[in-house]
Design a protein around this motif. Sequence first.
Motif, PDB file in Angstrom:
ATOM      1  N   ASN A 176     -20.130   3.181  14.591  1.00  0.00           N
ATOM      2  CA  ASN A 176     -21.041   3.036  13.454  1.00  0.00           C
ATOM      3  C   ASN A 176     -20.291   3.015  12.131  1.00  0.00           C
ATOM      4  O   ASN A 176     -20.885   3.227  11.074  1.00  0.00           O
ATOM      5  CB  ASN A 176     -22.071   4.171  13.456  1.00  0.00           C
ATOM      6  CG  ASN A 176     -21.426   5.516  13.178  1.00  0.00           C
ATOM      7  OD1 ASN A 176     -20.276   5.751  13.556  1.00  0.00           O
ATOM      8  ND2 ASN A 176     -22.163   6.416  12.542  1.00  0.00           N
ATOM      9  N   LEU A 177     -18.984   2.747  12.171  1.00  0.00           N
ATOM     10  CA  LEU A 177     -18.170   2.676  10.959  1.00  0.00           C
ATOM     11  C   LEU A 177     -17.768   1.240  10.659  1.00  0.00           C
ATOM     12  O   LEU A 177     -17.187   0.556  11.505  1.00  0.00           O
ATOM     13  CB  LEU A 177     -16.891   3.513  11.111  1.00  0.00           C
ATOM     14  CG  LEU A 177     -17.010   5.030  11.088  1.00  0.00           C
ATOM     15  CD1 LEU A 177     -15.635   5.649  11.317  1.00  0.00           C
ATOM     16  CD2 LEU A 177     -17.577   5.512   9.763  1.00  0.00           C
ATOM     17  N   LEU A 178     -18.082   0.779   9.442  1.00  0.00           N
ATOM     18  CA  LEU A 178     -17.583  -0.500   8.967  1.00  0.00           C
ATOM     19  C   LEU A 178     -16.269  -0.272   8.233  1.00  0.00           C
ATOM     20  O   LEU A 178     -16.137   0.695   7.481  1.00  0.00           O
ATOM     21  CB  LEU A 178     -18.579  -1.154   8.016  1.00  0.00           C
ATOM     22  CG  LEU A 178     -19.815  -1.806   8.613  1.00  0.00           C
ATOM     23  CD1 LEU A 178     -20.699  -2.358   7.498  1.00  0.00           C
ATOM     24  CD2 LEU A 178     -19.453  -2.908   9.587  1.00  0.00           C
ATOM     25  N   ILE A 179     -15.307  -1.165   8.438  1.00  0.00           N
ATOM     26  CA  ILE A 179     -14.009  -1.060   7.782  1.00  0.00           C
ATOM     27  C   ILE A 179     -13.831  -2.264   6.872  1.00  0.00           C
ATOM     28  O   ILE A 179     -13.953  -3.412   7.319  1.00  0.00           O
ATOM     29  CB  ILE A 179     -12.870  -1.019   8.816  1.00  0.00           C
ATOM     30  CG1 ILE A 179     -13.094   0.123   9.800  1.00  0.00           C
ATOM     31  CG2 ILE A 179     -11.515  -0.870   8.121  1.00  0.00           C
ATOM     32  CD1 ILE A 179     -12.134   0.106  10.978  1.00  0.00           C
ATOM     33  N   LEU A 180     -13.556  -2.026   5.597  1.00  0.00           N
ATOM     34  CA  LEU A 180     -13.283  -3.091   4.629  1.00  0.00           C
ATOM     35  C   LEU A 180     -11.845  -2.936   4.145  1.00  0.00           C
ATOM     36  O   LEU A 180     -11.394  -1.824   3.852  1.00  0.00           O
ATOM     37  CB  LEU A 180     -14.234  -3.037   3.445  1.00  0.00           C
ATOM     38  CG  LEU A 180     -15.717  -3.312   3.712  1.00  0.00           C
ATOM     39  CD1 LEU A 180     -16.454  -2.039   4.123  1.00  0.00           C
ATOM     40  CD2 LEU A 180     -16.390  -3.913   2.486  1.00  0.00           C
ATOM     41  N   THR A 181     -11.112  -4.053   4.068  1.00  0.00           N
ATOM     42  CA  THR A 181      -9.737  -4.034   3.590  1.00  0.00           C
ATOM     43  C   THR A 181      -9.529  -5.156   2.586  1.00  0.00           C
ATOM     44  O   THR A 181     -10.367  -6.054   2.447  1.00  0.00           O
ATOM     45  CB  THR A 181      -8.735  -4.207   4.745  1.00  0.00           C
ATOM     46  OG1 THR A 181      -8.854  -5.536   5.277  1.00  0.00           O
ATOM     47  CG2 THR A 181      -8.981  -3.199   5.856  1.00  0.00           C
ATOM     48  N   GLU A 182      -8.396  -5.133   1.916  1.00  0.00           N
ATOM     49  CA  GLU A 182      -8.088  -6.163   0.923  1.00  0.00           C
ATOM     50  C   GLU A 182      -7.802  -7.508   1.571  1.00  0.00           C
ATOM     51  O   GLU A 182      -8.007  -8.558   0.956  1.00  0.00           O
ATOM     52  CB  GLU A 182      -6.901  -5.716   0.073  1.00  0.00           C
ATOM     53  CG  GLU A 182      -7.206  -4.506  -0.795  1.00  0.00           C
ATOM     54  CD  GLU A 182      -6.043  -4.133  -1.687  1.00  0.00           C
ATOM     55  OE1 GLU A 182      -5.693  -4.939  -2.570  1.00  0.00           O
ATOM     56  OE2 GLU A 182      -5.470  -3.033  -1.505  1.00  0.00           O
ATOM     57  N   THR A 183      -7.310  -7.500   2.801  1.00  0.00           N
ATOM     58  CA  THR A 183      -6.961  -8.745   3.492  1.00  0.00           C
ATOM     59  C   THR A 183      -8.064  -9.251   4.411  1.00  0.00           C
ATOM     60  O   THR A 183      -8.004 -10.378   4.883  1.00  0.00           O
ATOM     61  CB  THR A 183      -5.691  -8.549   4.329  1.00  0.00           C
ATOM     62  OG1 THR A 183      -5.947  -7.556   5.339  1.00  0.00           O
ATOM     63  CG2 THR A 183      -4.527  -8.100   3.457  1.00  0.00           C
ATOM     64  N   GLY A 184      -9.061  -8.398   4.694  1.00  0.00           N
ATOM     65  CA  GLY A 184     -10.069  -8.769   5.678  1.00  0.00           C
ATOM     66  C   GLY A 184      -9.595  -8.574   7.100  1.00  0.00           C
ATOM     67  O   GLY A 184     -10.254  -9.008   8.043  1.00  0.00           O
ATOM     68  N   HIS A 185      -8.461  -7.895   7.268  1.00  0.00           N
ATOM     69  CA  HIS A 185      -7.910  -7.588   8.587  1.00  0.00           C
ATOM     70  C   HIS A 185      -7.501  -6.129   8.616  1.00  0.00           C
ATOM     71  O   HIS A 185      -7.091  -5.561   7.593  1.00  0.00           O
ATOM     72  CB  HIS A 185      -6.702  -8.464   8.910  1.00  0.00           C
ATOM     73  CG  HIS A 185      -7.004  -9.934   8.863  1.00  0.00           C
ATOM     74  ND1 HIS A 185      -7.675 -10.593   9.865  1.00  0.00           N
ATOM     75  CD2 HIS A 185      -6.729 -10.865   7.908  1.00  0.00           C
ATOM     76  CE1 HIS A 185      -7.801 -11.881   9.539  1.00  0.00           C
ATOM     77  NE2 HIS A 185      -7.245 -12.062   8.360  1.00  0.00           N
ATOM     78  N   VAL A 186      -7.581  -5.511   9.803  1.00  0.00           N
ATOM     79  CA  VAL A 186      -7.223  -4.106   9.931  1.00  0.00           C
ATOM     80  C   VAL A 186      -5.722  -3.918   9.987  1.00  0.00           C
ATOM     81  O   VAL A 186      -5.172  -2.964   9.450  1.00  0.00           O
ATOM     82  CB  VAL A 186      -7.883  -3.479  11.175  1.00  0.00           C
ATOM     83  CG1 VAL A 186      -7.372  -2.065  11.420  1.00  0.00           C
ATOM     84  CG2 VAL A 186      -9.395  -3.461  11.006  1.00  0.00           C
ATOM     85  N   VAL A 187      -5.025  -4.844  10.637  1.00  0.00           N
ATOM     86  CA  VAL A 187      -3.572  -4.731  10.770  1.00  0.00           C
ATOM     87  C   VAL A 187      -2.895  -5.809   9.925  1.00  0.00           C
ATOM     88  O   VAL A 187      -3.506  -6.798   9.543  1.00  0.00           O
ATOM     89  CB  VAL A 187      -3.131  -4.881  12.243  1.00  0.00           C
ATOM     90  CG1 VAL A 187      -3.680  -3.732  13.059  1.00  0.00           C
ATOM     91  CG2 VAL A 187      -3.594  -6.210  12.818  1.00  0.00           C
ATOM     92  N   GLY A 188      -1.611  -5.589   9.637  1.00  0.00           N
ATOM     93  CA  GLY A 188      -0.844  -6.608   8.934  1.00  0.00           C
ATOM     94  C   GLY A 188      -0.799  -6.463   7.436  1.00  0.00           C
ATOM     95  O   GLY A 188      -0.122  -7.227   6.756  1.00  0.00           O
ATOM     96  N   GLY A 189      -1.527  -5.476   6.882  1.00  0.00           N
ATOM     97  CA  GLY A 189      -1.511  -5.280   5.445  1.00  0.00           C
ATOM     98  C   GLY A 189      -0.343  -4.410   5.005  1.00  0.00           C
ATOM     99  O   GLY A 189       0.364  -3.824   5.814  1.00  0.00           O
ATOM    100  N   LYS A 190      -0.143  -4.337   3.710  1.00  0.00           N
ATOM    101  CA  LYS A 190       0.914  -3.486   3.174  1.00  0.00           C
ATOM    102  C   LYS A 190       0.445  -2.028   3.202  1.00  0.00           C
ATOM    103  O   LYS A 190      -0.743  -1.743   3.103  1.00  0.00           O
ATOM    104  CB  LYS A 190       1.240  -3.907   1.745  1.00  0.00           C
ATOM    105  CG  LYS A 190       1.776  -5.323   1.629  1.00  0.00           C
ATOM    106  CD  LYS A 190       2.038  -5.682   0.164  1.00  0.00           C
ATOM    107  CE  LYS A 190       2.559  -7.119   0.054  1.00  0.00           C
ATOM    108  NZ  LYS A 190       2.789  -7.507  -1.365  1.00  0.00           N
ATOM    109  N   PRO A 191       1.384  -1.078   3.324  1.00  0.00           N
ATOM    110  CA  PRO A 191       1.008   0.334   3.382  1.00  0.00           C
ATOM    111  C   PRO A 191       0.177   0.787   2.184  1.00  0.00           C
ATOM    112  O   PRO A 191      -0.658   1.677   2.304  1.00  0.00           O
ATOM    113  CB  PRO A 191       2.358   1.054   3.416  1.00  0.00           C
ATOM    114  CG  PRO A 191       3.310   0.050   3.985  1.00  0.00           C
ATOM    115  CD  PRO A 191       2.827  -1.287   3.493  1.00  0.00           C
ATOM    116  N   GLY A 192       0.403   0.182   1.007  1.00  0.00           N
ATOM    117  CA  GLY A 192      -0.321   0.601  -0.190  1.00  0.00           C
ATOM    118  C   GLY A 192      -1.687  -0.022  -0.353  1.00  0.00           C
ATOM    119  O   GLY A 192      -2.396   0.280  -1.318  1.00  0.00           O
ATOM    120  N   ASN A 193      -2.084  -0.914   0.553  1.00  0.00           N
ATOM    121  CA  ASN A 193      -3.374  -1.589   0.422  1.00  0.00           C
ATOM    122  C   ASN A 193      -4.543  -0.623   0.589  1.00  0.00           C
ATOM    123  O   ASN A 193      -4.465   0.362   1.321  1.00  0.00           O
ATOM    124  CB  ASN A 193      -3.496  -2.707   1.458  1.00  0.00           C
ATOM    125  CG  ASN A 193      -2.777  -3.964   1.026  1.00  0.00           C
ATOM    126  OD1 ASN A 193      -2.175  -4.011  -0.045  1.00  0.00           O
ATOM    127  ND2 ASN A 193      -2.816  -4.993   1.861  1.00  0.00           N
TER     128      ASN A 193
END
Length: 299
Positions: A176-193
């Motif tokens: 029941n958790l939605l995840i939002l990121t700066e890239t639209g992906h959970v993996v592959g982003g920078k550590p500071g994102n």
Amino acid sequence: SLAIVLALTFVATAYAVPALVPGTGVRLAPPPGFAPTSSFAGFQDPESGASIVVTEIPGPASVVRGGMTREQLTTRGMNLIEAEEVAEGGGVLLLHVSQHSDGEDYFKWILVGGSETRTFMIVGTFPADDSELSDAVRQSLLSASWSEAPRRDLVEGLPFRVEPYRSLQLADRMGNLLILTETGHVVGGKPGNAVLVVGSALGAVAIDDLAAFAKDRLRKTDRLRSVRVNGDSAVVVDGLPGRELLADGSDVKDGRAVGVYQLLVSDGKTYYIVQGFVQRSRWKEMLPVFRKVAGSFHR
């Protein structure tokens, strides 16, 4: 090959026609008396309070399975009764555990399977006093099958919505958790994102003191340590009373200093929560974005 249904290779007693659990790639046959619920992805028996919760986790199933040891389960308040491989060739683990929570005793059946890209975890929980449900819950889990095909609608079946922003996009969903990121992906982003998660409690939660509850909930966040609250405000979102907390903390994985945003609102029966995390050096940049997405919350 992602469209191929990865089904368990054993025969299980079915109590109903296998149904697709909304918002997931899992199909299973719920036990008699269990009905779909809007509180979480799965089924619930209103009479006993028993539930079957489906969670999809980005990442290898082997890693999640590796954490299902007696020692690791003990740290989460669970006592391992038995564990067995239930699929031909291995790869699917079925565990039976007991747990004492909020003054009550429970039993759980937990099924863990999947691939190197996505883990499927199905947890059947029932009161210890209703142990006659054990076989029905176990057989329901053994009826499960799943698909690796990408989910077309991440918010299907959830009791809430938020509006993504240009710098925070829907990336995935875990239960029941939605995840939002700066890239639209959970993996592959920078550590500071930045990462923002939005969710709801899995059941009824009575809250006498919303301010104290919100702070306690923040301090219990798994990914944080050394939490220090810097701001605490009463707010109203979607007509619901809530608390907005601003805090500092350390990432449990690498010790990085992070800024933390939390919005917690209650409808008198349960609560909804929004948490944003970002490297402390980017806090001023991302706080307005966290607030914008959190402010769009509606049931």
